[in-house]
Design a protein around this motif. Structure first.
Motif, mmCIF file in Angstrom:
data_model
loop_
_atom_site.group_PDB
_atom_site.id
_atom_site.type_symbol
_atom_site.label_atom_id
_atom_site.label_comp_id
_atom_site.label_asym_id
_atom_site.label_seq_id
_atom_site.Cartn_x
_atom_site.Cartn_y
_atom_site.Cartn_z
ATOM 1 N N UNK A 66 37.432 43.018 46.249
ATOM 2 C CA UNK A 66 37.954 44.328 46.635
ATOM 3 C C UNK A 66 39.201 44.690 45.818
ATOM 4 N N UNK A 67 40.074 43.691 45.579
ATOM 5 C CA UNK A 67 41.273 43.926 44.769
ATOM 6 C C UNK A 67 40.904 44.315 43.341
ATOM 7 N N UNK A 68 40.005 43.539 42.733
ATOM 8 C CA UNK A 68 39.599 43.792 41.353
ATOM 9 C C UNK A 68 38.911 45.148 41.234
ATOM 10 N N UNK A 69 37.976 45.429 42.152
ATOM 11 C CA UNK A 69 37.260 46.711 42.121
ATOM 12 C C UNK A 69 38.204 47.878 42.401
ATOM 13 N N UNK A 70 39.134 47.676 43.330
ATOM 14 C CA UNK A 70 40.093 48.731 43.655
ATOM 15 C C UNK A 70 40.990 49.062 42.481
ATOM 16 N N UNK A 71 41.432 48.039 41.758
ATOM 17 C CA UNK A 71 42.248 48.280 40.559
ATOM 18 C C UNK A 71 41.437 49.023 39.506
ATOM 19 N N UNK A 72 40.237 48.520 39.246
ATOM 20 C CA UNK A 72 39.376 49.112 38.211
ATOM 21 C C UNK A 72 39.064 50.574 38.519
ATOM 22 N N UNK A 73 38.754 50.873 39.772
ATOM 23 C CA UNK A 73 38.381 52.245 40.142
ATOM 24 C C UNK A 73 39.553 53.211 40.007
ATOM 25 N N UNK A 74 40.776 52.688 40.000
ATOM 26 C CA UNK A 74 41.963 53.534 39.845
ATOM 27 C C UNK A 74 42.483 53.530 38.413
ATOM 28 N N UNK A 75 41.745 52.868 37.527
ATOM 29 C CA UNK A 75 42.121 52.865 36.116
ATOM 30 C C UNK A 75 43.310 52.000 35.784
ATOM 31 N N UNK A 76 43.536 50.950 36.597
ATOM 32 C CA UNK A 76 44.646 50.039 36.315
ATOM 33 C C UNK A 76 44.139 48.605 36.253
ATOM 34 N N UNK A 77 44.934 47.744 35.659
ATOM 35 C CA UNK A 77 44.576 46.335 35.557
ATOM 36 C C UNK A 77 44.982 45.591 36.821
ATOM 37 N N UNK A 78 44.404 44.417 37.016
ATOM 38 C CA UNK A 78 44.804 43.558 38.138
ATOM 39 C C UNK A 78 46.269 43.175 37.982
ATOM 40 N N UNK A 79 46.693 42.957 36.753
ATOM 41 C CA UNK A 79 48.089 42.636 36.471
ATOM 42 C C UNK A 79 49.008 43.730 37.013
ATOM 43 N N UNK A 80 48.686 44.995 36.745
ATOM 44 C CA UNK A 80 49.499 46.117 37.232
ATOM 45 C C UNK A 80 49.506 46.158 38.756
#
Length: 195
Positions: free
Chosen positions: A25-39
């Motif tokens: 969910x974290x990885x998909x949530x970051x990706x769907x918002x156009x940001x990296x997991x790092x951000x």
């Protein structure tokens, strides 16, 4: 380890693992918002610091790659090409979390060309003392093979991982990486430095 850490000033490390579903969910949530997991992790750590210090403007250290693309042959070089730089996050209650994440990611991209500057140089340029006392490290390469103590072989060379006694000298460090589809968080604290 706690009593020993306090008496010697060594760091105490705690490891936390986020389950596979929550990590996805974290990885998909970051990706769907156009940001990296790092951000996303940077924003989460900034929020923790903001709440602990009751401030909307926080600064902490982050590790960055110091391999300048313009350096000929850099992709074939072996060495520790990382640096620690300050990251400033200013929270705005009127702006969505997703937009604030994107702003942090844009700022980081703009500052990347200056990521070669050393810690002492940055302090001198800013005319300040210590800029931060917590560090966030995000490893975005697979660590599971190396962390298990195995060897890495390539181009006729064999690399064996050395044991790490401590992540860094900063009083509080949060290190994160993905392993077996789980987010692994290691929190390292030097007891003598934290009241």
């Amino acid at each position: 380890g706690g009593a020993r850490a306090r008496s010697t000033g060594l760091a105490r490390r705690t490891e936390l693992r986020i389950d596979v579903q929550a990590t996805a969910r974290l990885v998909d949530g970051a990706r769907s918002r156009g940001v990296t997991v790092n951000t996303l992790l940077q924003m989460a750590w900034a929020l923790v610091l903001s709440r602990l210090m009751d401030r909307d403007d926080v600064v902490f250290g982050v590790t960055v790659s110091g391999r300048p693309a313009e350096l000929a042959g850099v992709e074939t070089m072996i060495g520790l090409f990382i640096n620690t730089v300050p990251l400033r996050v200013r929270f705005d209650a009127a702006v969505s979390v997703g937009e604030q994440c994107r702003a942090v990611q844009r700022d980081a991209a703009m500052l990347r060309e200056h990521s070669y500057l050393g810690h002492a140089q940055l302090r001198a340029l800013g005319g300040v003392g210590e800029m931060f006392d917590t560090l966030l490290v995000y490893e975005n390469f697979p660590l599971n093979g190396m962390a298990a103590g195995s060897e890495l072989t390539g181009a006729g060379l064999t690399f064996r991982p050395a044991a790490l006694e401590s992540l860094t000298h900063f009083p509080v460090v949060l290190a994160a990486h993905l392993a077996e589809r789980q987010m692994v968080l290691q929190v390292e604290v030097i007891d003598a430095a934290v009241g």
